[in-house]
Design a protein around this motif. Structure first.
Motif, PDB file in Angstrom:
ATOM      1  N   ASP A  60      41.799  45.279  43.868  1.00  0.00           N
ATOM      2  CA  ASP A  60      41.229  45.947  45.045  1.00  0.00           C
ATOM      3  C   ASP A  60      39.779  46.316  44.771  1.00  0.00           C
ATOM      4  OD1 ASP A  60      43.393  46.194  46.999  1.00  0.00           O
ATOM      5  OD2 ASP A  60      44.346  47.491  45.506  1.00  0.00           O
ATOM      6  N   GLU A  61      38.907  46.093  45.758  1.00  0.00           N
ATOM      7  CA  GLU A  61      37.519  46.544  45.660  1.00  0.00           C
ATOM      8  C   GLU A  61      37.403  47.896  46.351  1.00  0.00           C
ATOM      9  OE1 GLU A  61      33.387  45.456  47.730  1.00  0.00           O
ATOM     10  OE2 GLU A  61      34.144  43.836  46.475  1.00  0.00           O
ATOM     11  N   LEU A  62      36.802  48.850  45.647  1.00  0.00           N
ATOM     12  CA  LEU A  62      36.622  50.191  46.188  1.00  0.00           C
ATOM     13  C   LEU A  62      35.138  50.490  46.305  1.00  0.00           C
ATOM     14  CD1 LEU A  62      39.212  52.122  43.976  1.00  0.00           C
ATOM     15  CD2 LEU A  62      39.601  51.035  46.185  1.00  0.00           C
ATOM     16  N   ALA A  84      36.108  47.497  40.961  1.00  0.00           N
ATOM     17  CA  ALA A  84      37.345  46.751  41.177  1.00  0.00           C
ATOM     18  C   ALA A  84      38.461  47.430  40.396  1.00  0.00           C
ATOM     19  CB  ALA A  84      37.185  45.315  40.717  1.00  0.00           C
ATOM     20  N   SER A  89      47.974  53.422  45.673  1.00  0.00           N
ATOM     21  CA  SER A  89      47.762  53.542  47.112  1.00  0.00           C
ATOM     22  C   SER A  89      46.266  53.733  47.343  1.00  0.00           C
ATOM     23  CB  SER A  89      48.539  54.741  47.673  1.00  0.00           C
ATOM     24  OG  SER A  89      48.230  54.943  49.041  1.00  0.00           O
ATOM     25  N   VAL A  90      45.639  52.760  48.002  1.00  0.00           N
ATOM     26  CA  VAL A  90      44.203  52.820  48.267  1.00  0.00           C
ATOM     27  C   VAL A  90      43.972  53.472  49.623  1.00  0.00           C
ATOM     28  CG1 VAL A  90      42.113  51.453  48.670  1.00  0.00           C
ATOM     29  CG2 VAL A  90      43.691  50.810  46.826  1.00  0.00           C
ATOM     30  N   ALA A 135      41.737  55.916  45.206  1.00  0.00           N
ATOM     31  CA  ALA A 135      43.019  55.331  44.825  1.00  0.00           C
ATOM     32  C   ALA A 135      43.905  56.425  44.263  1.00  0.00           C
ATOM     33  CB  ALA A 135      42.829  54.217  43.801  1.00  0.00           C
ATOM     34  N   ASP A 149      35.838  55.566  49.033  1.00  0.00           N
ATOM     35  CA  ASP A 149      37.202  55.071  48.863  1.00  0.00           C
ATOM     36  C   ASP A 149      37.875  55.794  47.704  1.00  0.00           C
ATOM     37  OD1 ASP A 149      36.746  53.254  50.898  1.00  0.00           O
ATOM     38  OD2 ASP A 149      36.474  51.529  49.565  1.00  0.00           O
ATOM     39  N   ARG A 192      40.884  54.331  52.271  1.00  0.00           N
ATOM     40  CA  ARG A 192      39.503  53.958  52.559  1.00  0.00           C
ATOM     41  C   ARG A 192      38.699  55.141  53.119  1.00  0.00           C
ATOM     42  NH1 ARG A 192      38.741  49.654  49.467  1.00  0.00           N
ATOM     43  NH2 ARG A 192      40.400  48.104  49.772  1.00  0.00           N
TER      44      ARG A 192
END
Length: 218
Positions: A185-187, A181, A3-4, A193, A191, A6
């Motif tokens: 997904d790019e963080l 990455a 779960s990302v 995860a 951000d 932001r």
């Protein structure tokens, strides 16, 4: 499962008039979301920005493991157990509040201070407060927090460098600097995860990056 979350989704707090800006990744203070109370052992992940001379006056904590990571500037810490320390980038500070302790956190420097403070739930409440600071922790050295069944991995990566995400029931990854990455997904900075039952995952830095990884038991 990943779960990302932001950076822009964090709750804003603090007191801008007093030179304090706070960003909260979990429910905190007046910001209450029953679906966002904790992840694994983590109860809070707060990014604090203090202007020179700003700070938090003496206040209490109990039954919480408090880990602090300075991004830039210097943090002055004092507590009622007799510890007085200046925390700098690369240091790991831990305060086990146990049955109760009070502390002060200030920016006594002449440049802005940015730090991230993470609160974790102990496996057993109570006991006597304790304190530890590790100066300039090496990139390859994890910091164990057995009181919470957790381990912190602070990774400083160069462009293109990869690092394994710990295989664990819970992993919390928070990007401090740069971009990485993770499984497509790019963080970016701020951000995070939240990873459940992590297995065989890697982070890849797209440039110079700094990431905090919490490995936690179930």
């Amino acid at each position: 499962m990943i779960s990302v979350r932001r950076a822009g989704e964090r709750y804003r707090g603090g007191d801008p008039a007093a030179g304090i800006e706070s960003l909260h990744a979990f429910s905190f203070g007046r910001h209450y979301d029953p679906a966002n109370l904790r992840f694994g052992a983590i109860l809070a992940c707060n990014e604090e920005r203090l202007e020179p001379g700003a700070g938090f006056d003496e206040h209490p904590h109990s039954h919480t493991e408090i880990v602090t990571w300075v991004v830039e500037g210097e943090l002055t810490h004092r507590d009622t157990a007799g510890h007085a320390t200046v925390v700098r980038p690369g240091d790991v500070q831990r305060l086990s509040s146990a049955g109760g302790v009070r502390h002060v956190e200030r920016n006594d420097g002449d440049v802005p201070l940015v730090f991230v403070q993470m609160w974790l739930a102990p496996l057993r409440p109570g006991g006597e407060p304790s304190y530890e600071i590790v100066r300039g922790i090496a990139d390859s050295t994890p910091y164990a927090l057995p009181e919470a069944g957790a381990m912190l991995h602070a990774r400083r990566l160069t462009a293109g460098e990869r690092t394994a995400v710990p295989d664990a029931p819970y992993v919390y990854a928070h990007v401090m600097r740069g971009h990485v990455a993770l499984d497509g997904d790019e963080l970016g900075p701020g951000d995070a995860a939240r990873i459940t039952d992590a297995e065989g995952l890697e982070l890849t830095a797209e440039g110079a990056a700094e990431v905090l990884l919490w490995e936690m038991a179930r």
